[in-house]
Write a protein that holds these residues in place. Sequence first.
Motif, PDB file in Angstrom:
ATOM      1  N   ASP A  40       0.867  -1.183   0.000  1.00 47.25           N
ATOM      2  CA  ASP A  40       0.000   0.000   0.000  1.00 47.25           C
ATOM      3  C   ASP A  40       0.898   1.225   0.000  1.00 47.25           C
ATOM      4  OD1 ASP A  40      -2.088   1.796   0.191  1.00 47.25           O
ATOM      5  OD2 ASP A  40      -2.828   1.100   2.138  1.00 47.25           O
ATOM      6  N   SER A  47      -3.924   6.234   2.529  1.00 45.64           N
ATOM      7  CA  SER A  47      -3.493   5.553   1.312  1.00 45.64           C
ATOM      8  C   SER A  47      -3.581   6.478   0.102  1.00 45.64           C
ATOM      9  CB  SER A  47      -4.353   4.311   1.065  1.00 45.64           C
ATOM     10  OG  SER A  47      -3.975   3.684  -0.145  1.00 45.64           O
ATOM     11  N   ASP A  50      -5.323   3.743  -2.972  1.00 49.81           N
ATOM     12  CA  ASP A  50      -6.628   3.121  -2.717  1.00 49.81           C
ATOM     13  C   ASP A  50      -6.471   1.705  -2.167  1.00 49.81           C
ATOM     14  OD1 ASP A  50      -9.423   3.377  -2.648  1.00 49.81           O
ATOM     15  OD2 ASP A  50      -9.637   2.263  -4.518  1.00 49.81           O
ATOM     16  N   ASP A  78      -3.231   6.121  -7.058  1.00 48.30           N
ATOM     17  CA  ASP A  78      -4.558   5.986  -7.647  1.00 48.30           C
ATOM     18  C   ASP A  78      -5.390   7.159  -7.155  1.00 48.30           C
ATOM     19  OD1 ASP A  78      -6.961   5.300  -8.733  1.00 48.30           O
ATOM     20  OD2 ASP A  78      -7.112   3.327  -7.801  1.00 48.30           O
ATOM     21  N   GLY A  79      -5.390   8.237  -7.933  1.00 47.06           N
ATOM     22  CA  GLY A  79      -6.110   9.429  -7.512  1.00 47.06           C
ATOM     23  C   GLY A  79      -6.357  10.382  -8.659  1.00 47.06           C
ATOM     24  N   GLY A 216     -14.507   3.732   1.920  1.00 51.09           N
ATOM     25  CA  GLY A 216     -13.386   3.536   1.020  1.00 51.09           C
ATOM     26  C   GLY A 216     -12.123   3.113   1.754  1.00 51.09           C
ATOM     27  N   GLU A 217     -11.054   2.918   0.987  1.00 43.04           N
ATOM     28  CA  GLU A 217      -9.805   2.387   1.525  1.00 43.04           C
ATOM     29  C   GLU A 217      -8.823   3.450   2.007  1.00 43.04           C
ATOM     30  OE1 GLU A 217      -9.254  -0.818   1.934  1.00 43.04           O
ATOM     31  OE2 GLU A 217     -11.226  -1.283   1.110  1.00 43.04           O
ATOM     32  N   GLN A 218      -9.035   4.714   1.635  1.00 42.70           N
ATOM     33  CA  GLN A 218      -8.026   5.740   1.874  1.00 42.70           C
ATOM     34  C   GLN A 218      -7.634   5.870   3.345  1.00 42.70           C
ATOM     35  OE1 GLN A 218      -9.092   9.628   0.431  1.00 42.70           O
ATOM     36  NE2 GLN A 218      -7.053  10.474   0.797  1.00 42.70           N
TER      37      GLN A 218
END
Length: 231
Positions: A40, A47, A50, A78-79, A216-218
């Motif tokens: 990650d 993150s 993601d 990833d953004g 979400g994963e952030q």
Amino acid sequence: MLRTLTNAALLAAAPLVLLASTAHAQDAGQWSFQVGAATDNRSKDASKSDGDPFVFGTAEWESASGLFYGLGGLETIDGGGSKLENELALGVRPQFAGFDFDLNVAHKYRVDADDGYDDDAWEFTADMKRSIGPASARLRLQHSPDGTGSTKAWTWYEGQLGWDFTPKLSGSVAVGRREQDNAIDYTGWNIGGSYALTRKMDLELRYYDTDADVPGEQYKSALVAGVSYAF
């Protein structure tokens, strides 16, 4: 008031860093390089990929005195539609009263971001470090007057404590706070360690978490494993 003063101090330091680096351009210095990967891409405990794995590479020039440096780097993210971010930075690493300082200004750019996405940002960083025997401590202050995406000005405060258990094994714990305009404020922390597998290769395992309650994963907690190779 504190935030205003710290922001002003960081902005004022930027031209000094640029001037000092230019003035010492004739110093041959030395180059170093690093490549690596992790499960990650974590920055300020959140993150940037993601929750997905990422790879990175950096090149750094340091003056013969060790005072001045410049670096360039690439990392996958990833953004905003972008999968790649590059960074260019200039800085100084002075010593004073037994403390090590690291002051730098960096420009970050997200490659091939979506149309209309704010794809670049300036960041100013000030670190103060101290080591006594196997123990170490670091205070970090970072600020950007305008972040990437919809985030405007933000400031990050962080304290870190570390310990060298052996010449190869070290551990640390850090707690930070990020205050953002037009984005969520949050507190993050991480704990973990690194092991020097060889003189040039390090393995790292670190747990990250934040208090941000966002889908979400952030901002979710994650156990992140990574490897890096320096040459």
